[in-house]
Scaffold this motif. Structure first.
Motif, PDB file in Angstrom:
ATOM      1  N   ALA A 252       9.438  28.014  75.102  1.00 32.64           N
ATOM      2  CA  ALA A 252       9.697  28.841  76.284  1.00 32.64           C
ATOM      3  C   ALA A 252      11.153  29.302  76.263  1.00 32.64           C
ATOM      4  N   PRO A 253      11.415  30.482  76.782  1.00 28.35           N
ATOM      5  CA  PRO A 253      12.804  30.973  76.810  1.00 28.35           C
ATOM      6  C   PRO A 253      13.695  30.019  77.612  1.00 28.35           C
ATOM      7  N   ALA A 254      14.887  29.802  77.091  1.00 27.77           N
ATOM      8  CA  ALA A 254      15.852  28.908  77.766  1.00 27.77           C
ATOM      9  C   ALA A 254      16.880  29.769  78.503  1.00 27.77           C
ATOM     10  N   PRO A 255      17.218  29.408  79.713  1.00 29.34           N
ATOM     11  CA  PRO A 255      18.210  30.202  80.460  1.00 29.34           C
ATOM     12  C   PRO A 255      19.607  30.069  79.862  1.00 29.34           C
ATOM     13  N   LEU A 256      20.374  31.164  79.916  1.00 25.28           N
ATOM     14  CA  LEU A 256      21.766  31.171  79.464  1.00 25.28           C
ATOM     15  C   LEU A 256      22.665  31.240  80.699  1.00 25.28           C
ATOM     16  N   LYS A 257      23.621  30.321  80.739  1.00 22.83           N
ATOM     17  CA  LYS A 257      24.536  30.290  81.882  1.00 22.83           C
ATOM     18  C   LYS A 257      25.985  30.378  81.400  1.00 22.83           C
ATOM     19  N   GLY A 258      26.792  31.029  82.154  1.00 24.27           N
ATOM     20  CA  GLY A 258      28.199  31.181  81.811  1.00 24.27           C
ATOM     21  C   GLY A 258      29.079  30.326  82.695  1.00 24.27           C
ATOM     22  N   ALA A 259      30.310  30.751  82.840  1.00 21.45           N
ATOM     23  CA  ALA A 259      31.271  30.006  83.667  1.00 21.45           C
ATOM     24  C   ALA A 259      30.776  29.917  85.100  1.00 21.45           C
ATOM     25  N   THR A 279      21.539  39.702  81.069  1.00 14.88           N
ATOM     26  CA  THR A 279      21.279  40.467  82.284  1.00 14.88           C
ATOM     27  C   THR A 279      22.546  41.132  82.842  1.00 14.88           C
ATOM     28  N   ASP A 280      23.683  40.763  82.289  1.00 17.21           N
ATOM     29  CA  ASP A 280      24.958  41.354  82.755  1.00 17.21           C
ATOM     30  C   ASP A 280      25.366  42.446  81.773  1.00 17.21           C
ATOM     31  N   PRO A 281      25.232  43.711  82.121  1.00 17.58           N
ATOM     32  CA  PRO A 281      25.545  44.797  81.181  1.00 17.58           C
ATOM     33  C   PRO A 281      27.005  44.779  80.716  1.00 17.58           C
ATOM     34  N   GLU A 282      27.925  44.424  81.614  1.00 17.41           N
ATOM     35  CA  GLU A 282      29.350  44.428  81.231  1.00 17.41           C
ATOM     36  C   GLU A 282      29.627  43.362  80.187  1.00 17.41           C
ATOM     37  N   PHE A 283      29.055  42.163  80.381  1.00 14.42           N
ATOM     38  CA  PHE A 283      29.239  41.092  79.403  1.00 14.42           C
ATOM     39  C   PHE A 283      28.535  41.435  78.089  1.00 14.42           C
ATOM     40  N   SER A 284      27.373  42.079  78.175  1.00 14.25           N
ATOM     41  CA  SER A 284      26.650  42.465  76.963  1.00 14.25           C
ATOM     42  C   SER A 284      27.501  43.391  76.109  1.00 14.25           C
ATOM     43  N   GLY A 285      28.141  44.375  76.739  1.00 11.45           N
ATOM     44  CA  GLY A 285      28.991  45.304  75.993  1.00 11.45           C
ATOM     45  C   GLY A 285      30.184  44.604  75.369  1.00 11.45           C
ATOM     46  N   TRP A 286      30.804  43.678  76.153  1.00 11.77           N
ATOM     47  CA  TRP A 286      31.943  42.941  75.614  1.00 11.77           C
ATOM     48  C   TRP A 286      31.523  42.092  74.422  1.00 11.77           C
ATOM     49  N   LEU A 287      30.373  41.455  74.508  1.00 12.07           N
ATOM     50  CA  LEU A 287      29.888  40.588  73.424  1.00 12.07           C
ATOM     51  C   LEU A 287      29.689  41.387  72.148  1.00 12.07           C
TER      52      LEU A 287
END
Length: 304
Positions: A252-259, A279-287
């Motif tokens: 099953a998909p595991a949730p990803l959590k940040g700070a 789910t965070d477009p800004e973080f996705s672009g930075w990554l």
């Protein structure tokens, strides 16, 4: 002796009060023997009409779906007449009655129409009757594999040797052995419950026998369903199919959590790698922009 007297002596039947079986054969030699044999052969080939209600069943059961097509055959006979004679023998038990050697469906159709049966009549003992019936079955293309196999099994039950069965059905010992092994392996009662199954050959009956191993007759026969014998075979065959091992459950998909426990998306791992959904477009672009630096830090930490 005059020729007229000679023929009269040859053609004279037994006295009316003497049963047929009680008249001993009179062997003859030379010209008289040849003439006698010719007359006997003509008598065997002669056609007579026999009332259908004087004809009884005999021999072994060759057809599994006895009623199949009788109505259509009766309709054809009613329109065109009986084109092919049947073969009968004199009943060994009841004077004046006959028994079927082959032609059961034609007799049944004519009996339903109330018509007499055109037949050849031969004097046969029970052994010769069954062998003759087997030879007739071997020449017919409409008998299915399992009907022929079932007939061979019945001959075995009657005590016939394998050679006689082979000669009767015009099949070699290897094929007979395979037929008998399939009949023996199937649960008792399953063959008549399914029927002729004309579209099913040896390999699928053999596969069914393998699937039915270790199962009881009641259990297997309860699986029989369908209008035609082919349908009934398919129903049992499918119901006895080996169960496939269930596919291993995927991770099953595991949730990803940040700070600070912020939800960033989810990751799904497999033997081939991982799928990450952010789910965070800004973080996705930075990554994406910093993936090279992130990978370099990973390698340094691993000592590479």
């Amino acid at each position: 002796m005059a020729r007229k007297d000679l023929l009269k002596a040859l053609m004279d039947a037994a006295p009316a009060d003497t049963p047929r079986a009680a008249v001993p054969p009179r062997p003859a030699k030379g010209a008289i023997g040849a003439v006698s044999q010719s007359i006997a052969e003509l008598r065997d080939r002669a056609l007579i009409e026999v009332p259908a209600d004087l004809i009884d069943d005999a021999g072994l059961k060759d057809r599994l779906d006895e009623d199949d097509g009788i109505a259509q055959l009766a309709a054809s006979i009613e329109e065109y007449g009986q084109q092919v004679p049947v073969l009968l023998r004199h009943s060994p038990n009841v004077e004046g009655r006959y028994e079927i050697v082959y032609g059961r469906r034609r007799v049944a159709a004519l009996k339903s129409l109330g018509r007499p049966v055109r037949a050849m009549v031969r004097d046969l003992n029970t052994r010769d009757l069954i062998v003759t019936q087997g030879q007739e079955n071997a020449a017919r293309k409409d008998l299915s594999f399992i009907e022929k196999a079932n007939f061979a099994a019945q001959m075995v039950e009657q005590g016939f040797e394998r050679k006689v069965i082979c000669d009767a059905l015009h099949i070699d010992k290897t094929v007979i052995s395979r037929m008998l092994s399939i009949v023996e392996a199937l649960p008792s009662g399953l063959i008549p419950a399914i029927g002729a199954a004309p579209s099913v050959g040896r390999d699928r009956w053999l596969a069914l026998a393998e699937r039915a191993k270790g199962r009881g007759t009641d259990e297997v026969c309860a699986l029989v369903s369908g209008e035609t014998s082919d349908d009934r075979f398919s129903a049992v065959f499918a119901a006895l199919a080996p169960k496939k091992d269930p596919k291993p459950a995927q991770n099953a998909p595991a949730p990803l959590k940040g700070a600070h426990g912020k939800a960033l998306g989810e990751a799904k791992s497999s033997a081939k790698g991982a799928q990450i959904k952010l789910t965070d477009p800004e973080f996705s672009g930075w990554l994406v922009d910093n993936i090279e630096e992130i990978h370099r830090l990973f390698l340094e930490k691993r000592g590479e």
